[in-house]
Design a protein around this motif. Structure first.
Motif, PDB file in Angstrom:
ATOM      1  N   TRP A 195     -44.524 -30.860  32.402  1.00  0.00           N
ATOM      2  CA  TRP A 195     -45.298 -31.308  31.318  1.00  0.00           C
ATOM      3  C   TRP A 195     -46.353 -30.050  30.685  1.00  0.00           C
TER       4      TRP A 195
ATOM      5  N   ALA B 117     -41.866 -29.320  37.588  1.00  0.00           N
ATOM      6  CA  ALA B 117     -42.614 -30.578  36.893  1.00  0.00           C
ATOM      7  C   ALA B 117     -44.017 -30.360  35.503  1.00  0.00           C
TER       8      ALA B 117
ATOM      9  N   ILE C  84     -38.569 -33.151  32.603  1.00  0.00           N
ATOM     10  CA  ILE C  84     -39.582 -34.649  32.217  1.00  0.00           C
ATOM     11  C   ILE C  84     -38.683 -35.475  33.340  1.00  0.00           C
TER      12      ILE C  84
END
Length: 280
Positions: free
Chosen positions: A176, A172, A48
């Motif tokens: 997350w 990504a 992240i």
């Protein structure tokens, strides 16, 4: 012949079977899953920091998937207390592709051809046969397995829809979503405290190492699946992923010297034929 994406998903299936085999010998599955989740969440945190944010449209899916994964982990931990889960769990892996196909049709308006539908049915049926041949599963065990399969299907459909609106940021998006795996050690500590985690650091380095490595392999395996969901049909990707059960049979036979019956080999061949159908 399978496409490039299909081949990569089969690699993910092999990775999935590998980390399950790595954790197979650990006695405390809850503790193992907790360390695995710590490894997953730690890697996700690092990714992240170095990755751009996914598109705003994907955030509701990230949150929903993260929470469903948390429920899946908690449900799986509770289910491991049932003696027949080892028999029933492949039913969950076998039922999920059919449920994913249905969910993708209802919520993402996906349609698949008859050959691919046959392939998904063969993979699901073959995997369930691997679980059931020569064995009896209790009603409660079967219900737990089908509930787990529904949970797997739910987060797969959520991730399939979410990654497609992430503006191409599958890495990504995955990071997350996996950040929610920090909830598992919080859940563990709330139930059993910090002492078992400290004790495993001191007394069980091999089990700890296999759990941490299993977490790393796991994040790679499902990261590949999320990448594939960007463009592949959800039911097809899910079915190929669940061939991990067949890889688990092969690993058990070759490395763990487990006995595999002729009928179970036939079920594995049915799953393999289903994978071929998905490659046509």
């Amino acid at each position: 012949m399978l496409s490039y994406t299909g081949g990569i998903v089969l690699l993910a299936a092999m990775l999935h079977a590998t980390w399950n085999a790595m954790l197979h010998g650990n006695r405390d599955r809850f503790l193992s899953m907790t360390w695995m989740s710590i490894a997953i969440a730690a890697v996700a945190t690092l990714v992240i920091v170095a990755s751009p944010l996914p598109a705003r449209a994907s955030w509701p899916y990230i949150v929903a998937s993260g929470l469903v994964h948390g429920f899946y982990n908690a449900s799986l931990v509770r289910s491991y207390r049932r003696n027949d889960l080892a028999l029933a769990y492949p039913i969950a892996r076998g039922s999920s592709p059919l449920l994913v196909t249905l969910g993708a049709a209802l919520f993402a308006h996906e349609a698949i051809g008859p050959v691919h539908a046959l392939g998904i049915a063969m993979i699901s049926g073959g995997i369930c046969a691997i679980a059931l041949l020569g064995r009896r599963v209790s009603r409660s065990g079967a219900l737990a397995a089908l509930t787990t399969g529904a949970t797997i299907a739910l987060y797969t459909v959520i991730d399939g829809m979410g990654v497609r609106v992430s503006d191409g940021q599958s890495v990504a998006y995955t990071a997350w979503m996996f950040l929610f795996y920090w909830l598992t050690p919080v859940y563990f500590i709330a139930l059993r405290g910090v002492a078992p985690l400290r004790a495993s650091l001191r007394d069980e380095p091999m089990a700890l190492g296999s759990s941490l490595m299993g977490g790393l392999v796991s994040i790679a395996a499902y990261g590949i699946v999320i990448w594939a969901l960007q463009s592949g049909a959800m039911g097809t990707v899910s079915a190929l992923r669940e061939t991990s059960v067949v890889f688990a049979v092969l690993i058990g036979r070759v490395f763990l010297r487990e006995t595999v019956s002729v009928t179970r080999w036939i079920a594995c061949l049915i799953v393999a034929a289903g994978a071929v159908c998905l490659g046509i």
